[in-house]
Design a protein around this motif. Structure first.
Motif: not given
Length: 275
Positions: A150-151, A165-167, A171-172, A187-189
Motif C-alpha cells: 500500500x505504501x 487494495x485498501x478495500x 476485509x482481511x 474509509x480510506x478506500x
C-alpha cells in the motif's frame, strides 16, 4: 548462449534464437552439417529460446534464463516463484519471492513491481501451513507485507491499485477481528473511490459496501446509512447494489435491536413481557 544438435541435418534448416520474444540471431545450416551456435546474450535479464526451422516447421530445441540485478530479473524470479506457488510449494515460492523483493527494494523501491512482489508474499503467507501457535504471527506478517505494498502505491501515485487494495486489506482485518483497522482502511478506500484520482470500474461500488458494512459492525449506524445513501445515489443501475441493499438491511436490523433493548429497559418490573 550455446546451441548444438547431436545429429547431422537431413535437409537444409535454420536456427533462430529469440530473447524476451525478440529475434536475436538466425543462422542457416546445410544438410549434412551438425548445427552449432555460440552467441552472446544481452546484459539484461531475459529468456532465450532456440527454435529449429525445417520447411517452415518450427520446433523449440532449447531455452535458458539469464538473471541480472535489474527489474526484469526480479520479474523472472517472481515468475519462478509463481510456478512454485501453483505447485503448492508455498515455502519455496515464499523464498524465491523474497529474493525478488530484496532485489527490488534495492533497485526499484517505488515501482509497481515492488508492490506486486510484496503482494505475492502476502498470498504465500496465507497459503503456508503453520502451527496454531504461529498462526497469528503468520497473519500479522502477511498484513505487514500488505502495508508495504500500500505504501508503494501511495508513493508512486498508483491510486487505482491503492483504492482496490485498501478495500481488500480492510476485509482481511475484519476477518481477523480488528474492526477498527477494517473501518479505517475501508474509509480510506472509499475516500479514494470518490475522488477524481481513481477511474470508476465494475468493482467501484464495493468500496461503499465494505465501508458501510464495517461501520455497521462497529455500531456507527448513522455513518453507515450515509454511505449507503450516497452509494445508491451514485450507482443507480449497478447490479452490485444488491450488496449495498443487504448492508442496509443489516443496519435496519441493528437499529431494531437497539430500539427493542431501549423498550425493554423502559418496562417497569411488573409489566408484561414484550414478547
Amino acid at each position: 548462449m550455446r546451441v548444438e544438435l547431436f545429429d547431422p541435418l537431413q535437409i537444409d534448416a535454420k536456427i533462430r534464437v529469440t530473447y524476451n520474444g525478440k529475434e536475436l540471431h538466425t543462422q542457416d545450416f546445410a544438410a549434412g552439417t551438425i548445427p552449432k551456435i555460440d552467441i552472446q546474450t544481452p546484459r539484461e535479464s531475459g529468456r532465450a529460446v532456440a527454435t529449429l526451422i525445417v520447411d517452415d516447421v518450427e520446433t523449440p530445441i532449447g531455452q535458458a534464463v539469464y538473471t541480472f540485478k535489474d527489474v526484469a530479473g526480479a520479474k523472472l524470479m517472481l515468475e519462478d516463484a509463481d510456478a512454485l506457488y501453483k505447485k503448492s510449494d508455498f515455502r519455496g515460492a515464499y523464498s524465491r519471492g523474497r529474493d525478488a523483493v530484496i532485489l527490488l527494494e534495492n533497485i526499484a523501491p517505488d515501482s509497481n513491481e515492488m508492490a506486486e512482489g510484496y503482494l505475492f508474499l502476502v498470498f504465500c503467507c496465507f497459503s503456508m501451513k503453520s502451527r496454531p501457535a504461529n498462526r497469528a504471527a503468520t497473519r500479522q506478517e502477511a498484513l505487514d507485507w500488505y502495508q508495504k505494498a500500500l505504501a508503494v502505491w501511495e508513493r508512486n501515485g498508483n491510486f487505482d491499485a491503492l483504492c482496490g487494495n485498501l478495500t481488500n486489506v480492510a476485509a482481511m482485518y475484519f476477518r481477523f477481528g480488528d474492526l477498527k483497522a477494517a473501518v479505517d482502511h475501508s474509509e480510506r478506500g472509499l475516500k479514494l473511490a470518490k475522488s477524481k484520482k481513481v477511474k470508476p470500474n465494475a468493482e467501484s461500488l464495493h468500496a461503499w459496501t465494505h465501508a458501510a458494512s464495517y461501520n455497521c459492525s462497529a455500531g456507527n449506524l448513522d455513518r453507515a446509512e450515509r454511505i449507503i445513501k450516497d452509494g445508491l445515489k451514485r450507482f443507480p443501475d449497478d447490479p452490485n447494489r444488491a450488496y449495498l441493499l443487504s448492508t442496509q438491511a443489516d443496519v435496519l436490523e441493528a437499529r431494531a435491536k437497539l430500539l427493542r433493548e431501549q423498550a425493554q429497559a423502559m418496562l417497569p418490573p411488573e409489566a408484561c413481557s414484550l414478547g
